[in-house]
Structure formats: structure tokens, C-alpha cells
Design a protein around this motif. Structure first.
Motif, short mmCIF file in Angstrom:
data_model
loop_
_atom_site.label_atom_id
_atom_site.label_comp_id
_atom_site.label_asym_id
_atom_site.label_seq_id
_atom_site.Cartn_x
_atom_site.Cartn_y
_atom_site.Cartn_z
N ASP A 193 -29.47 32.55 31.59
CA ASP A 193 -29.65 34.01 31.54
C ASP A 193 -30.77 34.40 30.58
O ASP A 193 -31.56 35.32 30.87
CB ASP A 193 -28.34 34.69 31.12
CG ASP A 193 -27.30 34.69 32.22
OD1 ASP A 193 -27.66 34.47 33.39
OD2 ASP A 193 -26.10 34.91 31.91
N LYS A 196 -34.06 33.62 32.23
CA LYS A 196 -34.37 34.58 33.28
C LYS A 196 -34.86 35.92 32.71
O LYS A 196 -35.66 36.61 33.36
CB LYS A 196 -33.15 34.79 34.18
CG LYS A 196 -32.89 33.61 35.12
CD LYS A 196 -31.70 33.88 36.02
CE LYS A 196 -31.52 32.74 37.03
NZ LYS A 196 -30.36 32.96 37.92
N VAL A 199 -38.46 35.36 32.05
CA VAL A 199 -39.15 35.27 33.35
C VAL A 199 -39.32 36.66 33.96
O VAL A 199 -40.40 37.00 34.45
CB VAL A 199 -38.35 34.34 34.29
CG1 VAL A 199 -38.86 34.47 35.73
CG2 VAL A 199 -38.46 32.90 33.82
N LYS A 200 -38.28 37.46 33.91
CA LYS A 200 -38.35 38.81 34.47
C LYS A 200 -39.43 39.64 33.78
O LYS A 200 -40.12 40.44 34.42
CB LYS A 200 -36.99 39.49 34.33
CG LYS A 200 -36.92 40.88 34.94
CD LYS A 200 -35.53 41.48 34.81
CE LYS A 200 -35.46 42.87 35.43
NZ LYS A 200 -34.11 43.46 35.30
N LYS A 207 -39.17 31.23 40.44
CA LYS A 207 -37.87 30.79 40.91
C LYS A 207 -37.25 29.86 39.86
O LYS A 207 -37.83 28.83 39.51
CB LYS A 207 -38.00 30.04 42.24
CG LYS A 207 -38.69 30.84 43.35
CD LYS A 207 -37.91 32.09 43.72
CE LYS A 207 -38.59 32.83 44.87
NZ LYS A 207 -37.90 34.10 45.21
N VAL A 208 -36.08 30.24 39.36
CA VAL A 208 -35.36 29.44 38.36
C VAL A 208 -34.08 28.92 39.01
O VAL A 208 -33.29 29.69 39.55
CB VAL A 208 -35.01 30.29 37.12
CG1 VAL A 208 -34.21 29.46 36.11
CG2 VAL A 208 -36.27 30.84 36.47
N TYR A 216 -32.76 22.63 34.36
CA TYR A 216 -33.13 23.71 35.28
C TYR A 216 -34.59 23.51 35.64
O TYR A 216 -35.34 22.84 34.93
CB TYR A 216 -32.91 25.09 34.64
CG TYR A 216 -33.95 25.46 33.61
CD1 TYR A 216 -35.10 26.17 33.95
CD2 TYR A 216 -33.80 25.06 32.28
CE1 TYR A 216 -36.06 26.48 33.01
CE2 TYR A 216 -34.77 25.39 31.33
CZ TYR A 216 -35.88 26.09 31.69
OH TYR A 216 -36.84 26.39 30.76
N LEU A 218 -38.16 25.66 36.93
CA LEU A 218 -38.85 26.94 37.14
C LEU A 218 -40.15 26.63 37.87
O LEU A 218 -40.90 25.75 37.47
CB LEU A 218 -39.16 27.60 35.78
CG LEU A 218 -39.90 28.95 35.79
CD1 LEU A 218 -39.57 29.75 34.54
CD2 LEU A 218 -41.42 28.79 35.92
#
Length: 222
Positions: A193, A196, A199-200, A207-208, A216, A218
């Protein structure tokens, strides 16, 4: 704030550990390579380690710049995974200068958590050419139910893959485990979270995705 002298010392010690055929990073290398078109001009590999991924990149890129903080890692990489189009550099990526819009691929595996994350995303925005790609494989901290379910389910596959690929139940012997645990004391990870949110803010089209072995990925195209 990351103490890069400590990180360098840790990875110089890690460089002396046995080279395993399979680990939680290289099991994803072939998958990551699929995101890279053939015959790109320049790839930047941040935290190249002993050069396994850099060598794979050299098959798809005219020029690979492979950077690592640990001098012993770079020494090993030059011996284990040389190629005429790979430039191995010992240094801190934060201190290096690149022209804007000059790189086709920026890739980093198990290194992003050692870097200022916003810096890394902004660096990619500035330095990648239009159509260039940022590819990250890294560790994350479990927080949600999905995290615990996915990463908890990796226990049995982890044993199976170590037996099949490395001929042992566990990835690390006693000494290797001690070295990695010592390094782990200095590591901090973000949750999916938290990743993200960055990233946002900076590259919202990235894309994660959670990966099985406590990782993870990215992938972002500029």
C-alpha cells in the motif's frame, strides 16, 4: 537515512557466499526480461550484484550500464558474467549523472528498498526515453490479509525449489544465514500500500504486483 558504508560492507561480505543456482530474485529474471524489447540501446541495472541479470540484459541491449555499491560484487561480476557491451561500475547511483531522456530501460532487483523511493521514481521519469521502461523487483513488508495468504503459501514451494535447484532443503547454510540476518537488521521495507501511494503520486500508470517469494514487481512505461 540509509548508511551506505554499512550497506557496502554487508554486500562485500555477501559477495563471498556460495553462488546458488536458484534464489528469490533470479527465479524472476526471465519473467522481467520479457518486458524488454530486443535491441534496445541502453539498459541501466541498479544494484547489479554479481552480474547475472546484467549478462541477460546484454543479450537484448546494445549497452548495459551495471552499477553496484560493493566493490567486491563488481569484481565478481567482471569474472562471472563478462560481456563486451557491459560496463560494470562500482559506485552509488545517487552520485551518478545521466542525461535526461537517455536510457531505454532502468531495472533494479532487491535494491529499491535501499534507495529513496521517490528519488528512484523521479529519476526514471527524467532519465528514461519516451517508451522506456522502469522495472523493479523488490521486497515488501506484509500487512494485509492478501500479503499473508500469498507469501505464507510460498513456504512449501520454497522448500521444493531449493531441493530441485540447489539440492538442499534451505537456501542458506549456517554461515550464509548469519550473514543475511546481519544484513537484514539494517533493512527496512515498505508495504504494498505504501509503494502504491508513491506510484500513484509519480507514475500512476505503473503496474504493481505481488510475487510469490516475498517480492513485488513494478513495471512502468514512460
Amino acid at each position: 537515512m540509509e548508511d551506505y558504508n554499512v550497506v557496502k560492507t554487508d554486500f562485500n561480505e555477501i559477495s563471498e557466499l556460495d553462488e546458488l543456482k536458484w534464489n528469490h530474485n533470479n527465479c524472476y529474471f526471465k519473467h522481467l526480461i520479457k518486458f524488454i524489447p530486443n535491441n534496445v540501446e541502453t539498459c541501466l541495472d541498479i544494484g547489479c550484484g554479481k552480474g547475472e541479470l546484467s549478462f541477460m540484459l546484454s543479450k537484448k541491449s546494445k549497452n548495459v550500464i551495471a552499477v553496484d555499491l560493493a566493490d567486491k560484487m563488481i569484481e565478481k561480476a567482471k569474472v562471472l558474467h563478462p560481456n563486451k557491451n557491459i560496463q560494470y561500475i562500482c559506485g552509488n547511483i545517487l552520485d551518478m549523472k545521466f542525461e535526461n531522456d537517455s536510457i531505454d530501460v532502468i531495472i533494479t532487483t532487491a535494491t529499491a528498498h535501499h534507495l529513496p523511493y521517490e528519488w528512484l521514481l523521479c529519476f526514471a521519469k527524467d532519465k528514461l526515453k519516451k517508451g522506456g521502461k522502469l522495472i523493479i523487483l523488490d521486497l515488501a513488508k506484509a500487512k494485509t490479509l492478501s500479503d499473508y495468504i500469498i507469501w505464507g503459501s510460498a513456504f512449501i514451494p520454497n522448500i521444493a525449489m531449493n531441493l530441485i535447484k540447489n539440492g538442499r532443503l534451505q537456501k542458506d547454510d549456517v554461515h550464509s544465514k548469519e550473514v543475511w540476518e546481519k544484513h537484514g537488521e539494517h533493512d527496512t521495507y515498505m508495504t504494498i500500500d505504501e509503494i502504491k501511494l508513491f506510484v500513484k503520486k509519480h507514475i500512476p500508470t505503473a503496474k504493481v504486483k505481488r510475487k510469490l517469494f516475498w517480492r513485488y514487481s513494478l513495471v512502468w512505461e514512460k
